[in-house]
Structure formats: C-alpha cells, structure tokens
Design a protein around this motif. Structure first.
Motif, PDB file in Angstrom:
ATOM      1  N   UNK A  88      25.734 -26.354  29.811  1.00 11.56           N
ATOM      2  CA  UNK A  88      25.200 -26.316  28.451  1.00 11.56           C
ATOM      3  C   UNK A  88      26.215 -25.729  27.484  1.00 11.56           C
ATOM      4  N   UNK A  89      26.134 -26.142  26.220  1.00 10.98           N
ATOM      5  CA  UNK A  89      26.985 -25.598  25.171  1.00 10.98           C
ATOM      6  C   UNK A  89      26.430 -24.295  24.605  1.00 10.98           C
ATOM      7  N   UNK A  90      25.285 -23.850  25.136  1.00 14.17           N
ATOM      8  CA  UNK A  90      24.607 -22.637  24.689  1.00 14.17           C
ATOM      9  C   UNK A  90      25.384 -21.413  25.176  1.00 14.17           C
ATOM     10  N   UNK A  91      25.692 -20.495  24.278  1.00 13.01           N
ATOM     11  CA  UNK A  91      26.268 -19.241  24.720  1.00 13.01           C
ATOM     12  C   UNK A  91      27.519 -18.805  23.987  1.00 13.01           C
ATOM     13  N   UNK A  92      28.121 -17.794  24.537  1.00 14.72           N
ATOM     14  CA  UNK A  92      29.231 -17.075  23.912  1.00 14.72           C
ATOM     15  C   UNK A  92      30.576 -17.719  24.247  1.00 14.72           C
ATOM     16  N   UNK A  93      31.458 -17.773  23.254  1.00 19.56           N
ATOM     17  CA  UNK A  93      32.817 -18.278  23.427  1.00 19.56           C
ATOM     18  C   UNK A  93      33.795 -17.215  22.940  1.00 19.56           C
ATOM     19  N   UNK A  94      34.732 -16.860  23.797  1.00 19.63           N
ATOM     20  CA  UNK A  94      35.670 -15.781  23.496  1.00 19.63           C
ATOM     21  C   UNK A  94      36.706 -16.182  22.454  1.00 19.63           C
ATOM     22  N   UNK A  95      37.398 -15.184  21.954  1.00 23.90           N
ATOM     23  CA  UNK A  95      38.472 -15.400  20.986  1.00 23.90           C
ATOM     24  C   UNK A  95      39.552 -16.298  21.581  1.00 23.90           C
ATOM     25  N   UNK A 118      16.872 -26.534  21.442  1.00 25.18           N
ATOM     26  CA  UNK A 118      16.164 -27.260  22.489  1.00 25.18           C
ATOM     27  C   UNK A 118      16.273 -26.591  23.868  1.00 25.18           C
ATOM     28  N   UNK A 119      17.142 -25.587  23.989  1.00 21.14           N
ATOM     29  CA  UNK A 119      17.315 -24.911  25.281  1.00 21.14           C
ATOM     30  C   UNK A 119      16.845 -23.463  25.251  1.00 21.14           C
ATOM     31  N   UNK A 120      16.217 -23.058  24.158  1.00 21.08           N
ATOM     32  CA  UNK A 120      15.926 -21.643  23.961  1.00 21.08           C
ATOM     33  C   UNK A 120      14.954 -21.101  25.007  1.00 21.08           C
ATOM     34  N   UNK A 125      14.119 -17.302  29.298  1.00 20.41           N
ATOM     35  CA  UNK A 125      13.559 -17.057  30.629  1.00 20.41           C
ATOM     36  C   UNK A 125      14.578 -16.378  31.522  1.00 20.41           C
ATOM     37  N   UNK A 126      15.833 -16.780  31.383  1.00 20.68           N
ATOM     38  CA  UNK A 126      16.907 -16.169  32.182  1.00 20.68           C
ATOM     39  C   UNK A 126      17.199 -14.748  31.706  1.00 20.68           C
ATOM     40  N   UNK A 127      17.191 -14.548  30.392  1.00 19.96           N
ATOM     41  CA  UNK A 127      17.532 -13.230  29.849  1.00 19.96           C
ATOM     42  C   UNK A 127      16.403 -12.218  30.006  1.00 19.96           C
TER      43      UNK A 127
END
Length: 327
Positions: A88-95, A118-120, A125-127
């Motif tokens: 998934x493209x959901x989440x954190x991306x580093x510098x 759409x993935x929230x 649920x995971x968090x």
C-alpha cells in the motif's frame, strides 16, 4: 530567475458555494465560475477564500502532523509506507526518498505521510488507536472529508466554466473518490530545518514539478512555495490566512485539451539563517479520477488519445521514482 509578487495568483471569493450551502447562490454563481475559469486558464492556480473549510480542522491536522514528524526516527520507521499494509502507498516516507524533478541530482529534502481514505479501517485496526500515528490518521481523515466536498464543488464550477453539457461530468468521474474504486490521497509533508538536515549539491525541499491528476487542494503554514507561470516567471505563493490554494494537475490539462493549465511549482531551500533554522509544513489533497475511468478530451477534439486514469498515474509514478512505487 527573478521571483514576482503574489498578485499574479488571484484570490477568489467562494462564498456563493461555501461548504455550508447545499446549493450554490444562483445570483453570485456565474461570477464565481468566471473568476475560477480565468484563473485556471491563465496560471492554473487560485486562492479560494470563504470556502467554509473549518480552520480548526486544518490546525489540528498541522499539530498532529508536527507531533508525528518530530518523533525519533526509530519510531517513525515503524509506520513506513507499505509496512502496515503490504503493497500500500499508505504511510510514512523518509527524507530524500522522493525526487519530483528528475533533472536534479539529489532527492528532495522532505518527509511525508500518505493517507488513503479507502484503507483507513485496515490501518487503524493494525495501530489499535496508538498515538501519535492514530491521532494523525484521524485528523487527516477529517481533513479529507471536508476537502472532498470542496474538491467536488470546484470540479462542478470548472465544468460550468467550460460550458460542458453536463456540469457534473468531472464529479461523476470522481464518484468513488475516497473509496476502493477511486484514487484519493491526503499527504502531510514536513520540511525539516536545513540546519539539522544537511543539503547537498542541487538539493531542494521540493523539486520543480506539476501535479499528476485532476485538481489539488493545498494548505501551508509558511512561505516557500513558488509557481512558474506561462511566461516562465517564478511567482511566490505563500499562505494566505483563511484560504485554500487550488491548482490544476496534468491529467486535467490533458482532459481539457490544454484549456486549463498545470503549472510547475517548487519549494527551494530557505535563504536566511532564520528561515533555514525553521521547519515548514503543508497538507495536500490530491484529486484523481476513479481507477477504471477512461479520460478523453471533453471538447471532442481528440487532441490527446484516450488514457486510463490508473494507467496515467502509474506512468507518472514511474518517472518520479527510481524504484517501483507500491500501489
């Protein structure tokens, strides 16, 4: 190249169709249509005031973002893009993981968090409601809900400006926006102080680029954004209190046979010592037609061949990243 003043990007009063209104004010609608049409056909950017977008929603999203981005790196990497939901493209991306101008040697000096509405449910649920990540996601979800309504109203205004037979054509092509059959992203971006993040060579905070999709909604907490107009002049686009900055993406320019303009924009490194010691934030809602839609020129000119919405986005991603981008 000399940077011009803000005056070239118009500020338009959106009162006639602000979020609290179920229907637009018919007496004032045409003026709104004409002003937005002029902005998008001349520079591709416009500030909208009196939209009804709650200031507290924006402020909360900025605050929750700042808390997350100032965590220790070992905590943030637990939320890397593709980690919570594989692929998934959901989440954190580093510098320095994204370079929006491929002609620059070094990647952009920014970090960001992508929120996909759409993935929230899967992510939360995971968090298991563990802050500050869960707090950030909740804040971005609320931001998206308000932004979606404004996004669709701007699309309707744009169709009216083009005098399309169906003023809801663009909105119909985004009917699944925020759902699995749609494509919608909120990105909260953090630009760390340059003093604490070493800049190299031709590195900038955000490389010169135009957005990929339909239209983009943007809020920012401090100056730095610049827009390149059709004359090749870089124009300052700082935040204006009480406004949302909206701009045209490349797919919309193609969709309208180049009537609406997708101008490049960037964020360079600060010049003054004071600014270099400060961080910067922005929150962006990227609009894009639904996954299965085929985009054809609305004027029937066939100036550009039909293209699939998802196909076009994948093509643009491949030009931005040196590695495969997760879907």
């Amino acid at each position: 190249m000399e940077v011009s003043t803000i005056d070239s990007i118009p500020v338009v009063d959106f009162e006639a169709y602000r979020l609290e209104k179920e229907c637009p004010d018919s007496e004032k609608l045409q003026k709104l249509v004409d002003e937005i049409h002029h902005a998008f056909t001349t520079i591709g950017f416009v500030y909208l005031k009196n939209t009804g977008f709650p200031a507290y929603v924006i402020q909360d999203a900025f605050e929750k973002s700042k808390v997350f981005f100032t965590l220790e790196a070992k905590e943030k990497v637990k939320h890397l893009r593709g980690h919570i939901i594989p692929g998934s493209n959901f989440g954190y991306v580093q510098t320095e993981q994204e370079g929006l101008n491929p002609e620059r040697t070094h990647m952009d000096l920014k970090e960001f968090y992508n929120f996909l509405p759409d993935r929230v449910e899967e992510v939360m649920s995971e968090l298991k409601e563990t802050p500050p990540a869960s707090d950030l996601i909740e804040a971005l979800h609320i931001f998206f809900d308000h932004g979606k309504t404004l996004h669709h109203r701007v699309l309707e205004i744009m169709a009216r400006g083009l005098k399309l037979d169906d003023p809801y054509l663009f909105t119909k092509k985004h009917q699944y926006f925020g759902m699995k059959a749609g494509i919608g992203t909120v990105r909260t971006t953090y630009y760390p102080p340059v003093k604490s993040a070493k800049a190299e060579g031709d590195q900038v905070r955000c490389g010169e680029h135009s957005d990929y999709g339909g239209i983009t909604l943007l809020v920012q907490d401090s100056p730095g954004l610049e827009v390149c107009n059709v004359k090749g002049q870089w124009i300052q686009a700082p935040p204006i209190e009480g406004t949302i900055l909206v701009n045209i993406g490349d797919l919309m320019q193609r969709w309208t046979s180049d009537k609406f303009i997708a101008c490049k924009h960037r964020v360079l490194l600060p010049v003054s010592e004071e600014d270099r010691a400060s961080s910067r934030q922005s929150i962006t809602l990227f609009g894009h037609p639904d996954r299965d839609e085929i985009i054809e020129c609305v004027d029937g000119s066939q100036k550009y061949p039909p293209v699939g919405s998802r196909e076009y986005l994948d093509m643009r991603f491949s030009a931005t990243y040196s590695r495969e981008v997760q879907k």
